[in-house]
Structure formats: C-alpha cells, structure tokens
Design a protein around this motif. Structure first.
Motif, PDB file in Angstrom:
ATOM      1  N   LEU A 116       0.814  -1.211   0.000  1.00 15.13           N
ATOM      2  CA  LEU A 116       0.000   0.000   0.000  1.00 15.13           C
ATOM      3  C   LEU A 116       0.854   1.271   0.000  1.00 15.13           C
ATOM      4  O   LEU A 116       0.448   2.293  -0.560  1.00 15.13           O
ATOM      5  N   ASP A 117       2.041   1.201   0.605  1.00 14.73           N
ATOM      6  CA  ASP A 117       2.919   2.376   0.607  1.00 14.73           C
ATOM      7  C   ASP A 117       3.337   2.749  -0.809  1.00 14.73           C
ATOM      8  O   ASP A 117       3.299   3.917  -1.188  1.00 14.73           O
ATOM      9  N   ASP A 118       3.731   1.756  -1.619  1.00 17.81           N
ATOM     10  CA  ASP A 118       4.130   2.050  -2.993  1.00 17.81           C
ATOM     11  C   ASP A 118       2.929   2.459  -3.848  1.00 17.81           C
ATOM     12  O   ASP A 118       3.062   3.286  -4.748  1.00 17.81           O
ATOM     13  N   LEU A 119       1.764   1.898  -3.570  1.00 18.26           N
ATOM     14  CA  LEU A 119       0.553   2.345  -4.274  1.00 18.26           C
ATOM     15  C   LEU A 119       0.302   3.815  -3.975  1.00 18.26           C
ATOM     16  O   LEU A 119      -0.021   4.593  -4.873  1.00 18.26           O
ATOM     17  N   GLU A 120       0.455   4.178  -2.729  1.00 19.98           N
ATOM     18  CA  GLU A 120       0.246   5.571  -2.318  1.00 19.98           C
ATOM     19  C   GLU A 120       1.194   6.503  -3.077  1.00 19.98           C
ATOM     20  O   GLU A 120       0.799   7.596  -3.498  1.00 19.98           O
ATOM     21  N   LYS A 121       2.412   6.068  -3.308  1.00 19.75           N
ATOM     22  CA  LYS A 121       3.395   6.881  -4.029  1.00 19.75           C
ATOM     23  C   LYS A 121       3.021   7.075  -5.497  1.00 19.75           C
ATOM     24  O   LYS A 121       3.459   8.032  -6.127  1.00 19.75           O
ATOM     25  N   LEU A 122       2.233   6.163  -6.053  1.00 21.25           N
ATOM     26  CA  LEU A 122       1.830   6.251  -7.460  1.00 21.25           C
ATOM     27  C   LEU A 122       0.608   7.143  -7.683  1.00 21.25           C
ATOM     28  O   LEU A 122       0.292   7.483  -8.823  1.00 21.25           O
ATOM     29  N   ARG A 123      -0.064   7.500  -6.619  1.00 22.64           N
ATOM     30  CA  ARG A 123      -1.293   8.293  -6.744  1.00 22.64           C
ATOM     31  C   ARG A 123      -1.035   9.606  -7.457  1.00 22.64           C
ATOM     32  O   ARG A 123      -0.129  10.348  -7.089  1.00 22.64           O
ATOM     33  N   GLY A 124      -1.852   9.869  -8.465  1.00 20.24           N
ATOM     34  CA  GLY A 124      -1.801  11.151  -9.158  1.00 20.24           C
ATOM     35  C   GLY A 124      -2.713  12.148  -8.467  1.00 20.24           C
ATOM     36  O   GLY A 124      -3.452  11.794  -7.537  1.00 20.24           O
ATOM     37  N   PRO A 125      -2.703  13.388  -8.938  1.00 23.32           N
ATOM     38  CA  PRO A 125      -3.565  14.423  -8.341  1.00 23.32           C
ATOM     39  C   PRO A 125      -5.034  14.007  -8.362  1.00 23.32           C
ATOM     40  O   PRO A 125      -5.566  13.617  -9.393  1.00 23.32           O
ATOM     41  N   GLY A 126      -5.650  14.048  -7.203  1.00 19.25           N
ATOM     42  CA  GLY A 126      -7.069  13.738  -7.084  1.00 19.25           C
ATOM     43  C   GLY A 126      -7.404  12.257  -7.040  1.00 19.25           C
ATOM     44  O   GLY A 126      -8.547  11.890  -6.781  1.00 19.25           O
ATOM     45  N   GLU A 127      -6.445  11.385  -7.301  1.00 14.93           N
ATOM     46  CA  GLU A 127      -6.727   9.943  -7.291  1.00 14.93           C
ATOM     47  C   GLU A 127      -6.835   9.432  -5.858  1.00 14.93           C
ATOM     48  O   GLU A 127      -6.138   9.892  -4.960  1.00 14.93           O
ATOM     49  N   ARG A 128      -7.721   8.457  -5.699  1.00 16.36           N
ATOM     50  CA  ARG A 128      -7.916   7.817  -4.404  1.00 16.36           C
ATOM     51  C   ARG A 128      -8.111   6.327  -4.632  1.00 16.36           C
ATOM     52  O   ARG A 128      -8.628   5.924  -5.665  1.00 16.36           O
ATOM     53  N   PHE A 129      -7.721   5.530  -3.659  1.00 14.83           N
ATOM     54  CA  PHE A 129      -8.000   4.097  -3.721  1.00 14.83           C
ATOM     55  C   PHE A 129      -8.268   3.588  -2.318  1.00 14.83           C
ATOM     56  O   PHE A 129      -7.827   4.184  -1.333  1.00 14.83           O
ATOM     57  N   GLU A 130      -9.020   2.508  -2.251  1.00 12.89           N
ATOM     58  CA  GLU A 130      -9.264   1.854  -0.970  1.00 12.89           C
ATOM     59  C   GLU A 130      -9.410   0.362  -1.194  1.00 12.89           C
ATOM     60  O   GLU A 130     -10.208  -0.076  -2.028  1.00 12.89           O
ATOM     61  N   LEU A 131      -8.631  -0.390  -0.444  1.00 14.46           N
ATOM     62  CA  LEU A 131      -8.676  -1.846  -0.480  1.00 14.46           C
ATOM     63  C   LEU A 131      -9.648  -2.324   0.584  1.00 14.46           C
ATOM     64  O   LEU A 131      -9.521  -1.961   1.758  1.00 14.46           O
ATOM     65  N   LYS A 132     -10.624  -3.123   0.144  1.00 14.99           N
ATOM     66  CA  LYS A 132     -11.598  -3.719   1.062  1.00 14.99           C
ATOM     67  C   LYS A 132     -11.683  -5.206   0.741  1.00 14.99           C
ATOM     68  O   LYS A 132     -12.340  -5.599  -0.230  1.00 14.99           O
ATOM     69  N   ARG A 133     -10.969  -5.980   1.521  1.00 14.25           N
ATOM     70  CA  ARG A 133     -10.920  -7.437   1.346  1.00 14.25           C
ATOM     71  C   ARG A 133     -10.460  -7.774  -0.075  1.00 14.25           C
ATOM     72  O   ARG A 133      -9.320  -7.485  -0.423  1.00 14.25           O
ATOM     73  N   ASP A 134     -11.332  -8.367  -0.884  1.00 13.80           N
ATOM     74  CA  ASP A 134     -10.964  -8.786  -2.248  1.00 13.80           C
ATOM     75  C   ASP A 134     -11.469  -7.801  -3.303  1.00 13.80           C
ATOM     76  O   ASP A 134     -11.665  -8.160  -4.461  1.00 13.80           O
ATOM     77  N   LEU A 135     -11.651  -6.555  -2.889  1.00 15.34           N
ATOM     78  CA  LEU A 135     -12.054  -5.479  -3.793  1.00 15.34           C
ATOM     79  C   LEU A 135     -11.114  -4.298  -3.572  1.00 15.34           C
ATOM     80  O   LEU A 135     -10.738  -4.009  -2.437  1.00 15.34           O
ATOM     81  N   CYS A 136     -10.764  -3.628  -4.648  1.00 14.05           N
ATOM     82  CA  CYS A 136      -9.983  -2.404  -4.513  1.00 14.05           C
ATOM     83  C   CYS A 136     -10.653  -1.331  -5.364  1.00 14.05           C
ATOM     84  O   CYS A 136     -10.754  -1.468  -6.588  1.00 14.05           O
ATOM     85  N   TYR A 137     -11.151  -0.316  -4.697  1.00 12.19           N
ATOM     86  CA  TYR A 137     -11.839   0.779  -5.371  1.00 12.19           C
ATOM     87  C   TYR A 137     -10.811   1.815  -5.816  1.00 12.19           C
ATOM     88  O   TYR A 137      -9.836   2.079  -5.107  1.00 12.19           O
ATOM     89  N   LEU A 138     -11.051   2.378  -6.972  1.00  9.65           N
ATOM     90  CA  LEU A 138     -10.171   3.403  -7.506  1.00  9.65           C
ATOM     91  C   LEU A 138     -11.018   4.534  -8.065  1.00  9.65           C
ATOM     92  O   LEU A 138     -11.888   4.300  -8.910  1.00  9.65           O
ATOM     93  N   HIS A 139     -10.757   5.740  -7.573  1.00  9.74           N
ATOM     94  CA  HIS A 139     -11.391   6.925  -8.143  1.00  9.74           C
ATOM     95  C   HIS A 139     -10.282   7.701  -8.832  1.00  9.74           C
ATOM     96  O   HIS A 139      -9.331   8.161  -8.191  1.00  9.74           O
ATOM     97  N   ALA A 140     -10.375   7.794 -10.149  1.00 12.47           N
ATOM     98  CA  ALA A 140      -9.380   8.480 -10.976  1.00 12.47           C
ATOM     99  C   ALA A 140     -10.085   9.562 -11.775  1.00 12.47           C
ATOM    100  O   ALA A 140     -10.533   9.311 -12.898  1.00 12.47           O
ATOM    101  N   PRO A 141     -10.209  10.763 -11.221  1.00 10.59           N
ATOM    102  CA  PRO A 141     -10.965  11.831 -11.883  1.00 10.59           C
ATOM    103  C   PRO A 141     -10.468  12.173 -13.287  1.00 10.59           C
ATOM    104  O   PRO A 141     -11.246  12.626 -14.112  1.00 10.59           O
ATOM    105  N   GLU A 142      -9.198  11.947 -13.563  1.00 10.93           N
ATOM    106  CA  GLU A 142      -8.641  12.233 -14.889  1.00 10.93           C
ATOM    107  C   GLU A 142      -8.653  11.003 -15.792  1.00 10.93           C
ATOM    108  O   GLU A 142      -8.086  11.027 -16.879  1.00 10.93           O
ATOM    109  N   GLY A 143      -9.262   9.905 -15.334  1.00 14.41           N
ATOM    110  CA  GLY A 143      -9.307   8.670 -16.110  1.00 14.41           C
ATOM    111  C   GLY A 143      -8.153   7.752 -15.763  1.00 14.41           C
ATOM    112  O   GLY A 143      -7.215   8.147 -15.066  1.00 14.41           O
ATOM    113  N   ILE A 144      -8.211   6.525 -16.266  1.00  8.21           N
ATOM    114  CA  ILE A 144      -7.158   5.564 -15.928  1.00  8.21           C
ATOM    115  C   ILE A 144      -6.152   5.364 -17.057  1.00  8.21           C
ATOM    116  O   ILE A 144      -5.167   4.665 -16.886  1.00  8.21           O
ATOM    117  N   GLY A 145      -6.377   5.981 -18.196  1.00  6.27           N
ATOM    118  CA  GLY A 145      -5.495   5.791 -19.349  1.00  6.27           C
ATOM    119  C   GLY A 145      -4.041   6.100 -19.072  1.00  6.27           C
ATOM    120  O   GLY A 145      -3.155   5.388 -19.533  1.00  6.27           O
TER     121      GLY A 145
END
Length: 179
Positions: A116-145
């Motif tokens: 999770l520490d390295d994932l946090e380092k990859l976060r772009g402006p406004g991006e958020r993620f949350e791991l919940k068991r076997d699901l990982c939510y990603l909000h990428a306001p600028e898209g995932i491309g």
C-alpha cells in the motif's frame, strides 16, 4: 438455482482473444447454465446455475473457452451477494456522478501482502484508492489511461484482478437482481 456474475479478463481487448458475446452466451448455455445475459463486449455475463464452488465453475468455464477458442481467460466469478457488497461498500459514493472515473477492481483473493505504501506513491492528483478485502476501489478523476496508480495496482497488490467502471458494476447489479 443461483445467480452468478462472470467477469472475464482480457477478452476482446485490442483485437486479441476475440470472443463474440453471442458465442460466449451459447458456450455457457452448453455448459448447462441458464438465463445467460451478456453486457458489452468486454466480457460481463450474468447467468443462473446450480449452486457450485465458484473457483471450480470459473475453471470449468475457462477450460471450455480454451477448448473452443484456443485461449483460457481468467474468470472472476461472483455470486449476487458479493456483487451487492461491492456496490454497497463503495467508499466514494460522490464519484458515482461521474461513473467513468470510478472503478472496482475485483481481486482473485484477499491480497496477503499488499504494498500500500508504494501504491500511495503512485497516486496522481485527485486519485484515491481503498482496499476492502478482495475489492480495490479506484477513483481516478482524470481517467485511468495515463494513471500510474491504475497501471501498478495489480503488481503492488500481488493478486490477479479485473477492473470494471461504475457504469458496468451498476448495470451488472441491475441484471443480477432482475432474475
């Protein structure tokens, strides 16, 4: 009979692993699954079948595709309560207003050692993620491309996954509850 949702990884993407949904529906019907409904060309299927071990049924579906089409896609098989949980547990309900920026990553298992520490380092402006068991939510306001977070997520979580945007997740929820 029980309702299942099959999420196929890597079919009909970039001209590879072509499998028309009409053919996929017929193949699943041939396996004895019922009321097969597909949603968009990227491999989303809702069907009914006898209660089964989802891991075994997933392998059976993948093997049938390999026998008929020459490739064995990874299939994340969910039951209706699991999909309902994914919808209910969305940590970013405000992002549903722009559903093409909100993703649910359906993981093969709960990650034993997610970085999770390295994932946090990859976060772009406004991006958020949350791991919940076997699901990982990603909000990428600028898209995932171009998102480095989206690109590195599977590697840093350490388990296979397949992603769906919120539009698709919501539609699959409607299809599954319509049975």
């Amino acid at each position: 009979m029980k309702t299942y949702i099959a999420l196929f990884r890597g079919i009909n993407v970039g001209g590879k692993n072509r499998l028309p949904m009409k053919d996929l529906a017929a193949l699943l019907d041939g396996l004895g699954l019922q009321n097969v409904k597909t949603y968009i060309q990227s491999g989303n299927v809702v069907f009914r079948g006898k209660p089964a071990d989802t891991a075994q049924l997933s392998k059976r579906i993948s093997a049938a595709i390999e026998a008929s089409y020459g490739f064995a896609p990874w299939v994340r098989l969910l039951d209706t309560p699991t999909l309902d949980r994914a919808i209910r547990d969305n940590p970013y309900p405000e992002a549903q207003a722009a559903p093409n920026t909100l993703y649910v990553n359906f993981l093969a298992a709960v990650p034993p050692c997610p970085n999770l520490d390295d994932l946090e380092k990859l976060r772009g402006p406004g991006e958020r993620f949350e791991l919940k068991r076997d699901l990982c939510y990603l909000h990428a306001p600028e898209g995932i491309g171009r998102s480095k977070l989206a690109a590195g997520m599977e590697r840093l979580l350490g388990v296979p996954m397949t992603s769906r945007n919120w539009n698709t997740v919501a539609k699959l929820g409607e299809l599954a509850s319509g049975d």
